[in-house]
Design a protein around this motif. Structure first.
Motif, PDB file in Angstrom:
ATOM      1  N   ILE A  67      42.295  44.025  31.647  1.00 51.23           N
ATOM      2  CA  ILE A  67      41.735  42.702  31.376  1.00 51.23           C
ATOM      3  C   ILE A  67      42.796  41.619  31.559  1.00 51.23           C
ATOM      4  N   ILE A  68      44.028  41.912  31.173  1.00 46.42           N
ATOM      5  CA  ILE A  68      45.121  40.952  31.391  1.00 46.42           C
ATOM      6  C   ILE A  68      45.306  40.681  32.878  1.00 46.42           C
ATOM      7  N   GLN A  69      45.270  41.743  33.704  1.00 40.86           N
ATOM      8  CA  GLN A  69      45.432  41.558  35.142  1.00 40.86           C
ATOM      9  C   GLN A  69      44.245  40.804  35.735  1.00 40.86           C
ATOM     10  N   LEU A  70      43.028  41.129  35.285  1.00 41.51           N
ATOM     11  CA  LEU A  70      41.850  40.395  35.743  1.00 41.51           C
ATOM     12  C   LEU A  70      41.967  38.914  35.378  1.00 41.51           C
ATOM     13  N   HIS A  71      42.497  38.661  34.180  1.00 49.00           N
ATOM     14  CA  HIS A  71      42.659  37.289  33.710  1.00 49.00           C
ATOM     15  C   HIS A  71      43.639  36.526  34.600  1.00 49.00           C
ATOM     16  N   ARG A  72      44.713  37.176  34.973  1.00 46.73           N
ATOM     17  CA  ARG A  72      45.689  36.534  35.858  1.00 46.73           C
ATOM     18  C   ARG A  72      45.102  36.306  37.247  1.00 46.73           C
ATOM     19  N   ASP A  73      44.258  37.239  37.681  1.00 48.92           N
ATOM     20  CA  ASP A  73      43.634  37.114  39.005  1.00 48.92           C
ATOM     21  C   ASP A  73      42.781  35.848  39.119  1.00 48.92           C
ATOM     22  N   ILE A  74      42.227  35.380  37.998  1.00 47.42           N
ATOM     23  CA  ILE A  74      41.353  34.194  38.036  1.00 47.42           C
ATOM     24  C   ILE A  74      42.043  32.955  37.477  1.00 47.42           C
ATOM     25  N   GLY A  75      43.378  33.014  37.397  1.00 45.90           N
ATOM     26  CA  GLY A  75      44.142  31.827  37.026  1.00 45.90           C
ATOM     27  C   GLY A  75      44.547  31.742  35.577  1.00 45.90           C
ATOM     28  N   GLY A  76      44.288  32.803  34.783  1.00 45.87           N
ATOM     29  CA  GLY A  76      44.681  32.805  33.377  1.00 45.87           C
ATOM     30  C   GLY A  76      46.138  33.191  33.199  1.00 45.87           C
ATOM     31  N   GLU A  77      46.625  33.057  31.967  1.00 40.81           N
ATOM     32  CA  GLU A  77      48.022  33.353  31.673  1.00 40.81           C
ATOM     33  C   GLU A  77      48.260  34.805  31.313  1.00 40.81           C
ATOM     34  N   GLY A  78      47.182  35.592  31.197  1.00 37.10           N
ATOM     35  CA  GLY A  78      47.368  36.988  30.809  1.00 37.10           C
ATOM     36  C   GLY A  78      47.346  37.157  29.310  1.00 37.10           C
ATOM     37  N   GLY A  79      48.249  38.017  28.798  1.00 37.78           N
ATOM     38  CA  GLY A  79      48.225  38.325  27.373  1.00 37.78           C
ATOM     39  C   GLY A  79      49.504  37.996  26.646  1.00 37.78           C
ATOM     40  N   VAL A  80      49.445  38.084  25.332  1.00 42.41           N
ATOM     41  CA  VAL A  80      50.648  37.916  24.519  1.00 42.41           C
ATOM     42  C   VAL A  80      51.575  39.083  24.796  1.00 42.41           C
ATOM     43  N   PRO A  81      52.878  38.952  24.485  1.00 40.55           N
ATOM     44  CA  PRO A  81      53.823  40.037  24.768  1.00 40.55           C
ATOM     45  C   PRO A  81      53.409  41.369  24.164  1.00 40.55           C
ATOM     46  N   GLU A  82      53.790  42.438  24.811  1.00 37.43           N
ATOM     47  CA  GLU A  82      53.423  43.789  24.395  1.00 37.43           C
ATOM     48  C   GLU A  82      53.838  44.091  22.964  1.00 37.43           C
ATOM     49  N   GLU A  83      54.978  43.587  22.539  1.00 32.40           N
ATOM     50  CA  GLU A  83      55.461  43.880  21.187  1.00 32.40           C
ATOM     51  C   GLU A  83      54.614  43.235  20.099  1.00 32.40           C
ATOM     52  N   ARG A  93      33.299  19.509  27.559  1.00 39.79           N
ATOM     53  CA  ARG A  93      33.989  18.833  28.652  1.00 39.79           C
ATOM     54  C   ARG A  93      33.642  19.523  29.968  1.00 39.79           C
ATOM     55  N   ARG A  94      33.737  18.787  31.040  1.00 40.00           N
ATOM     56  CA  ARG A  94      33.537  19.397  32.355  1.00 40.00           C
ATOM     57  C   ARG A  94      34.788  20.176  32.721  1.00 40.00           C
ATOM     58  N   HIS A  95      34.624  21.474  32.942  1.00 41.77           N
ATOM     59  CA  HIS A  95      35.782  22.317  33.234  1.00 41.77           C
ATOM     60  C   HIS A  95      35.295  23.574  33.955  1.00 41.77           C
ATOM     61  N   PRO A  96      35.944  23.957  35.046  1.00 40.19           N
ATOM     62  CA  PRO A  96      35.499  25.169  35.762  1.00 40.19           C
ATOM     63  C   PRO A  96      35.674  26.424  34.908  1.00 40.19           C
ATOM     64  N   ILE A  97      34.717  27.337  35.034  1.00 37.98           N
ATOM     65  CA  ILE A  97      34.754  28.620  34.328  1.00 37.98           C
ATOM     66  C   ILE A  97      34.838  29.723  35.377  1.00 37.98           C
ATOM     67  N   ARG A  98      35.752  30.649  35.185  1.00 41.08           N
ATOM     68  CA  ARG A  98      35.915  31.759  36.126  1.00 41.08           C
ATOM     69  C   ARG A  98      35.748  33.083  35.384  1.00 41.08           C
ATOM     70  N   VAL A  99      35.093  34.021  36.048  1.00 42.24           N
ATOM     71  CA  VAL A  99      34.851  35.336  35.454  1.00 42.24           C
ATOM     72  C   VAL A  99      35.125  36.415  36.495  1.00 42.24           C
TER      73      VAL A  99
END
Length: 252
Positions: free
Chosen positions: A233-249, A200-206
């Motif tokens: 990596i979680i913070q980098l992911h959020r910086d580019i519009g991602g949701e980050g990571g699963v909970p720490e626990e 599918r056509r979808h923007p990719i961010r890195v």
């Protein structure tokens, strides 16, 4: 247009299969004539990889790279969303990379041949002894100057959030004494959803983070290193519009 979409998707898939076969064949000939195993990796970076998003018109948006000494070997850690992550990594990282791969890929025609020819490391996670042997082999490659890409989650994320990390990449990095470079990717799951073969056509961010030194970080410090890398990596992911990571626990 809706009627044409399945035909377009089929064409794209078939074209990428033929594209892979062509460049693997070309890479084999190039390696044979140049006697240089790095040439096939260069061809993958410059020619094979970019077609994966260009064929759908998907934009690839890469944040400015940090200051990295590219003459040194590194272990690159990237979150994993889809099969498109590998060609994106090839194109974004400006040096030749090898990666850890599931051992079953070694038996895939053309792809397995290319991976063997270029020195990829195959890992059989169901066999602990074989896994340890593969990690030792990877360590030797890195100490000899190779750059290695590892997906520390060990599998693709189903919902796009970053999963807990496996320890192997960090054991390897500390024993090899090379820096870790964290990388976050977002959008490849939208381009190729889980369980689908339809692009599918979808923007990719890195976004690539600054290197993390690993020298002397053993034992408890290695555990701290794993947490530090995942948090970055979680913070980098959020910086580019991602949701980050699963909970720490969810690490356990």
């Amino acid at each position: 247009m809706k009627l044409l979409s399945p035909l377009i998707a089929l064409f794209q898939t078939l074209f990428l299969i033929l594209w892979l076969v062509f460049w693997i064949s070309a890479s084999g000939l190039a390696a044979l004539f140049t006697l240089n195993g790095s040439v096939p990796l260069m061809l993958a970076r410059r020619f094979w990889a970019p077609m994966h998003w260009r064929i759908t018109g998907s934009p690839l948006l890469v944040e400015p790279l940090p200051d990295i000494d590219w003459s040194r070997p590194h272990i690159f850690l990237m979150n994993h969303q889809s099969a498109v992550d590998i060609p994106v990594a090839f194109a974004v990282i400006p040096v030749n990379i090898r990666f850890l791969a599931k051992h079953v890929l070694k038996r895939v025609p053309f792809l397995g041949w290319y991976m063997t020819m270029t020195g990829m490391i195959f890992v059989n996670r169901s066999d602990p002894r074989e896994s340890i042997r593969s990690l030792k082999q990877a360590g030797e490659r890195v100490r000899a100057g190779s750059n290695l890409l590892i997906f520390p989650e060990g599998t693709r994320s189903e919902d796009g959030r970053i999963l807990p990390f496996k320890k192997g990449a960090f054991v390897l990095a500390v024993e090899a004494g090379v820096p870790i470079v964290p990388i976050a990717i977002e959008g490849t799951r939208g381009m190729l959803p889980p369980g689908s073969v339809r692009l599918r056509r979808h923007p990719i961010r890195v976004k690539v983070g600054a290197p993390i030194e690993t020298a002397g970080r053993k034992g408890a410090q290695r555990e701290a290193l794993m947490k530090e890398a995942r948090d970055i990596i979680i913070q980098l992911h959020r910086d580019i519009g991602g949701e980050g990571g699963v909970p720490e626990e969810a690490r356990a």
